[in-house]
Motif scaffolding. Structure first.
Motif, mmCIF file in Angstrom:
data_model
loop_
_atom_site.group_PDB
_atom_site.id
_atom_site.type_symbol
_atom_site.label_atom_id
_atom_site.label_comp_id
_atom_site.label_asym_id
_atom_site.label_seq_id
_atom_site.Cartn_x
_atom_site.Cartn_y
_atom_site.Cartn_z
ATOM 1 N N MET A 481 -5.501 16.303 3.534
ATOM 2 C CA MET A 481 -4.333 16.571 2.696
ATOM 3 C C MET A 481 -4.733 16.412 1.231
ATOM 4 N N PRO A 482 -4.270 17.328 0.345
ATOM 5 C CA PRO A 482 -4.574 17.171 -1.082
ATOM 6 C C PRO A 482 -4.085 15.825 -1.599
ATOM 7 N N ILE A 483 -4.925 15.125 -2.372
ATOM 8 C CA ILE A 483 -4.617 13.778 -2.815
ATOM 9 C C ILE A 483 -3.415 13.737 -3.746
ATOM 10 N N GLU A 484 -3.218 14.799 -4.580
ATOM 11 C CA GLU A 484 -2.096 14.806 -5.518
ATOM 12 C C GLU A 484 -0.758 14.815 -4.771
ATOM 13 N N ILE A 485 -0.665 15.604 -3.709
ATOM 14 C CA ILE A 485 0.576 15.658 -2.921
ATOM 15 C C ILE A 485 0.826 14.318 -2.238
ATOM 16 N N PHE A 486 -0.246 13.735 -1.695
ATOM 17 C CA PHE A 486 -0.103 12.465 -0.980
ATOM 18 C C PHE A 486 0.377 11.347 -1.902
ATOM 19 N N THR A 487 -0.224 11.232 -3.090
ATOM 20 C CA THR A 487 0.132 10.116 -3.974
ATOM 21 C C THR A 487 1.599 10.169 -4.396
ATOM 22 N N LYS A 488 2.105 11.351 -4.639
ATOM 23 C CA LYS A 488 3.500 11.469 -5.070
ATOM 24 C C LYS A 488 4.462 11.053 -3.967
ATOM 25 N N SER A 489 4.162 11.458 -2.735
ATOM 26 C CA SER A 489 5.067 11.119 -1.630
ATOM 27 C C SER A 489 4.905 9.668 -1.198
ATOM 28 N N ALA A 490 3.651 9.185 -1.163
ATOM 29 C CA ALA A 490 3.405 7.826 -0.692
ATOM 30 C C ALA A 490 3.918 6.780 -1.662
ATOM 31 N N ALA A 491 3.832 7.072 -2.971
ATOM 32 C CA ALA A 491 4.267 6.093 -3.979
ATOM 33 C C ALA A 491 5.737 5.761 -3.861
ATOM 34 N N ASN A 492 6.530 6.685 -3.349
ATOM 35 C CA ASN A 492 7.968 6.483 -3.260
ATOM 36 C C ASN A 492 8.441 6.051 -1.874
ATOM 37 N N SER A 493 7.558 6.146 -0.886
ATOM 38 C CA SER A 493 8.011 5.890 0.484
ATOM 39 C C SER A 493 7.448 4.621 1.092
ATOM 40 N N ALA A 494 6.482 3.972 0.455
ATOM 41 C CA ALA A 494 5.859 2.772 1.038
ATOM 42 C C ALA A 494 5.994 1.597 0.089
ATOM 43 N N THR A 495 5.937 0.401 0.672
ATOM 44 C CA THR A 495 6.051 -0.834 -0.105
ATOM 45 C C THR A 495 4.721 -1.147 -0.783
ATOM 46 N N ARG A 496 4.745 -1.480 -2.077
ATOM 47 C CA ARG A 496 3.530 -1.855 -2.805
ATOM 48 C C ARG A 496 3.284 -3.350 -2.644
ATOM 49 N N VAL A 497 2.051 -3.699 -2.384
ATOM 50 C CA VAL A 497 1.671 -5.111 -2.216
ATOM 51 C C VAL A 497 0.565 -5.440 -3.205
ATOM 52 N N PRO A 498 0.415 -6.738 -3.582
ATOM 53 C CA PRO A 498 -0.601 -7.117 -4.579
ATOM 54 C C PRO A 498 -2.023 -6.855 -4.073
ATOM 55 N N GLY A 499 -2.924 -6.702 -5.022
ATOM 56 C CA GLY A 499 -4.335 -6.577 -4.678
ATOM 57 C C GLY A 499 -4.858 -5.159 -4.823
ATOM 58 N N THR A 500 -6.126 -5.033 -4.494
ATOM 59 C CA THR A 500 -6.817 -3.742 -4.581
ATOM 60 C C THR A 500 -7.299 -3.324 -3.205
ATOM 61 N N ALA A 501 -7.057 -2.076 -2.874
ATOM 62 C CA ALA A 501 -7.551 -1.511 -1.618
ATOM 63 C C ALA A 501 -8.548 -0.399 -1.944
ATOM 64 N N ILE A 502 -9.735 -0.498 -1.373
ATOM 65 C CA ILE A 502 -10.757 0.546 -1.552
ATOM 66 C C ILE A 502 -10.948 1.248 -0.219
ATOM 67 N N PHE A 503 -10.681 2.539 -0.184
ATOM 68 C CA PHE A 503 -10.817 3.349 1.023
ATOM 69 C C PHE A 503 -12.091 4.187 0.896
ATOM 70 N N MET A 504 -13.043 3.923 1.791
ATOM 71 C CA MET A 504 -14.308 4.651 1.759
ATOM 72 C C MET A 504 -14.087 6.057 2.316
ATOM 73 N N ALA A 505 -14.574 7.062 1.610
ATOM 74 C CA ALA A 505 -14.398 8.451 2.023
ATOM 75 C C ALA A 505 -15.732 9.173 1.913
ATOM 76 N N SER A 506 -16.085 9.958 2.928
ATOM 77 C CA SER A 506 -17.340 10.700 2.901
ATOM 78 C C SER A 506 -17.268 11.902 1.984
ATOM 79 N N SER A 507 -16.039 12.396 1.728
ATOM 80 C CA SER A 507 -15.849 13.550 0.862
ATOM 81 C C SER A 507 -15.096 13.140 -0.398
ATOM 82 N N SER A 508 -15.412 13.812 -1.483
ATOM 83 C CA SER A 508 -14.731 13.516 -2.755
ATOM 84 C C SER A 508 -13.451 14.319 -2.917
ATOM 85 N N ALA A 509 -13.013 14.992 -1.859
ATOM 86 C CA ALA A 509 -11.757 15.752 -1.886
ATOM 87 C C ALA A 509 -10.894 15.327 -0.705
#
Length: 646
Positions: A481-509
């Motif tokens: 899924m395109p990251i721009e679409i995901f960030t807009k929908s996820a930012a409004n639908s999920a609870t934000r918690v403290p800290g940093t999460a690093i998600f390892m991805a094999s692709s830069s897209a």
């Protein structure tokens, strides 16, 4: 073996500017001495068996003047054409940012041939040369140590039954100490090899002075006369003569550790003269003896050259030299494996660094034990160095012939040399390397099948892993899924918690599957979310200032790409300390790493043969985890599983 260019080596960005200064000269001298201790061990121990095997090997020759001068002449001109001209003078110019070797050459060529329809062929050639190297790395310790310990039977024939037990003890000890690193042992390498080359050169000179007519072998006519006299039998003899230049490909592979100039100084000024003196000395000794004496001496001419009182010390010195030569080949297999992992040809393996200061001093347990078991089986199966000589050579000559093919591409495509000069030069190289390879193919029934079998298995593994990763990445990119679409929908639908999460991805897209699963199951998003991709570039090293690319996607999301060279350690936590542009600094105590582990499912339309799919799935299951490979803190890692068809 150090993967990083040694200070003062002739590599871009690491050149000492004080040309001709005492400091510069001292640095070059130290590097040349280091090269004598590490790089030239393989080719330096060839006099133990090369001259002997040409006469008493699978295709024996008569011990007369025509054959002795013909063989010595062949050795001299082979060393001149293959080692001195092809490798030391020309191939060393084809470096990739100072690094050498088949994989480094492939990485160099892939940049200019990526869009060519023949680019894949250059990659396959380089991969096959790498595969053949593993066969060579198994045979070299076995034949080198055996040939040295067999000197005991020359000193005292009654000790002949102890040769195999002593050789096996030394070899097992050699592999057991690998985990401790080679730094301490390496300090002894240069002095020992310096003494070794001095001794064998001196022994040769003594024989030459006593029978100077052997110097006629400098005339190439004696090599030609050998072929005129024996024809096909002389061609078969090439299979043994080539043993004198085994190890020449290591000069190119180890170029980045010492630099071109120090290695050339060591070769021209010390190693080559010592080797030639010894080979000419062996020939002179045989010519000086009657028929019965020559027949007895040819069984072990290297040790017979020495006075009887000095033969036991020579056996000990030769054993130490072969020990060093074997150490260099084993360390080389670790280095080549590390390169192959970084370039995506081998699954991630556990890599342990044995030095706090030298990143290139590594230890790979799986490779170490696999080679040790193979070496033990080789010694027990073939029993003598003469029998092993039948298996030796085909892997080396195969790799040399492939290097010539890749060099041809470099000369025409990269360097753009004039064809009137390039074609005749390449013709000589192809004729010489092709003849050696063809002659060694006759050894296949007598043991040459072993390195070919090892090379074939390694080639299948390398190409299957590369193809499987390519298919996986393509399938993941298609479903991402395109990251721009995901960030807009996820930012409004999920609870934000403290800290940093690093998600390892094999692709830069796209969005990594671990992030999608985390949202789906946990329904939370951390205050700062970093999608991290680690790219291994087609260069040996990446400067720290060029390490990272950062993109602020918005809503607390960042896209981070870390770049590493294929000779560098992928230590992600260390690299994160230097990252700016992702908000505040990274604190490992408040950072969680999310990894995705794929389970492969059979596809209705498989893109690989079924057996290769199963092999790839097995390698994927048994590969070292990303946590180990990227040096992630174990208590800060969360793995989320996913399924995928290939």
């Amino acid at each position: 073996m150090s993967a990083e260019p040694t200070e003062g080596a002739e590599t871009p960005g690491n050149t000492v500017q004080t040309h001709g200064s005492p400091q510069r000269n001292t640095a070059i001298a130290k590097l040349a001495a280091g090269a004598i201790g590490i790089v030239f061990g393989d080719i330096g121990t060839s006099p133990l068996y090369a001259f002997r095997e040409t006469f008493i090997g699978a295709h024996p020759l008569e011990l007369d003047r025509v054959h002795v001068l013909g063989v010595v002449s062949l050795i001299f001109w082979s060393m001149t054409l293959v080692v001195t001209i092809q490798y030391v003078s020309i191939t060393m110019r084809a470096d990739n940012k100072g690094q050498g070797g088949s994989l480094a050459l492939v990485a160099l060529l892939s940049g200019v041939m990526r869009r060519s329809k023949y680019g894949w062929l250059a990659v396959l050639l380089g991969v096959f040369a790498t595969a053949l190297f593993y066969g060579d790395s198994m045979i070299t310790p076995a034949i080198s140590v055996l040939s040295a310990v067999e000197g005991l039977a020359v000193v005292q024939p009654a000790l002949g039954h102890l040769v195999i037990p002593i050789a096996l003890t030394l070899l097992v000890f050699l592999f057991l100490i690998q985990s401790r690193g080679t730094a301490k042992i390496g300090a002894l390498f240069a002095p020992v090899m310096f003494v070794y080359f001095t001794v064998i050169g001196t022994l040769g000179i003594i024989q030459i002075v006593g029978h100077p007519s052997v110097l006629y072998a400098f005339n190439p006519w004696y090599a030609v006369q050998f072929f005129i006299t024996d024809g096909f039998k002389a061609f078969l003899a090439l299979g043994s003569v080539v043993l004198a230049v085994t190890g020449s490909e290591a000069l190119f592979a180890d170029m980045g550790h010492f630099g071109k100039k120090p290695m050339r100084i060591a070769w021209y000024g010390f190693v080559m003269p010592a080797l030639l003196c010894n080979y000419f000395g062996q020939g002179a000794m045989i010519l000086s003896l009657d028929a019965a004496g020559a027949a007895a001496a040819i069984e072990s001419p290297f040790f017979i050259m020495a006075p009887e009182v000095l033969r036991l010390p020579l056996v000990i010195l030769a054993t130490m030299a072969t020990f060093i030569a074997s150490q260099a080949v084993i360390s080389g297999s670790f280095s080549v494996t590390h390169q192959a992992i970084q370039l995506g040809f081998i699954p991630r393996l556990t890599i342990k660094h044995t030095s706090a200061s030298e990143a290139g001093q590594i230890y790979i347990p799986f490779v170490n034990w696999a080679i040790m078991i193979s070496v033990i089986l080789l010694v027990l199966t073939f029993q003598t160095s003469s029998n092993l000589a039948s298996a030796y050579g085909i892997a080396v000559t195969g790799a040399m012939f492939i290097d010539t093919c890749l060099l041809a591409i470099v000369m025409v495509v990269l360097w753009k040399w004039k064809l009137w000069f390039t074609i005749p030069l390449l013709a000589v190289f192809f004729i010489v390397d092709g003849a050696y390879f063809a002659a060694n193919l006759t050894k296949v029934p007598d043991g040459g099948w072993f390195p070919l079998a090892v090379g074939g298995v390694a080639f299948v593994i390398l190409t299957t892993w590369a193809k499987g990763r390519q298919i996986m990445r393509k399938n993941m990119a298609e479903s991402a899924m395109p990251i721009e679409i995901f960030t807009k929908s996820a930012a409004n639908s999920a609870t934000r918690v403290p800290g940093t999460a690093i998600f390892m991805a094999s692709s830069s897209a796209g969005v990594p599957s671990a992030l999608l699963h985390n949202i789906k199951h946990n329904k939370v998003i951390h205050e700062r979310v970093v999608i991290l991709t680690v790219n291994i570039n087609d260069v040996p090293t990446i400067a720290a200032e060029k390490r990272c690319e950062v993109k602020d996607i918005g809503h607390g999301f960042y896209r981070l790409i870390l770049h590493f060279g294929f000779m560098q350690e992928t230590n992600v936590p260390e690299a994160l300390k230097e990252v700016t542009g992702c908000g505040m600094e990274f604190d490992m105590m408040t950072t969680s790493f999310f990894l995705s582990r794929q389970t492969l499912l059979p596809s209705k339309k498989p893109e690989m043969m079924v057996w290769r799919e199963k092999l790839f799935a097995w390698m994927l299951r048994n590969a070292a985890t990303a946590m180990e490979f990227f040096k992630l803190p174990t208590n800060r890692v969360v793995e989320l599983g996913s399924q995928m068809e290939i």
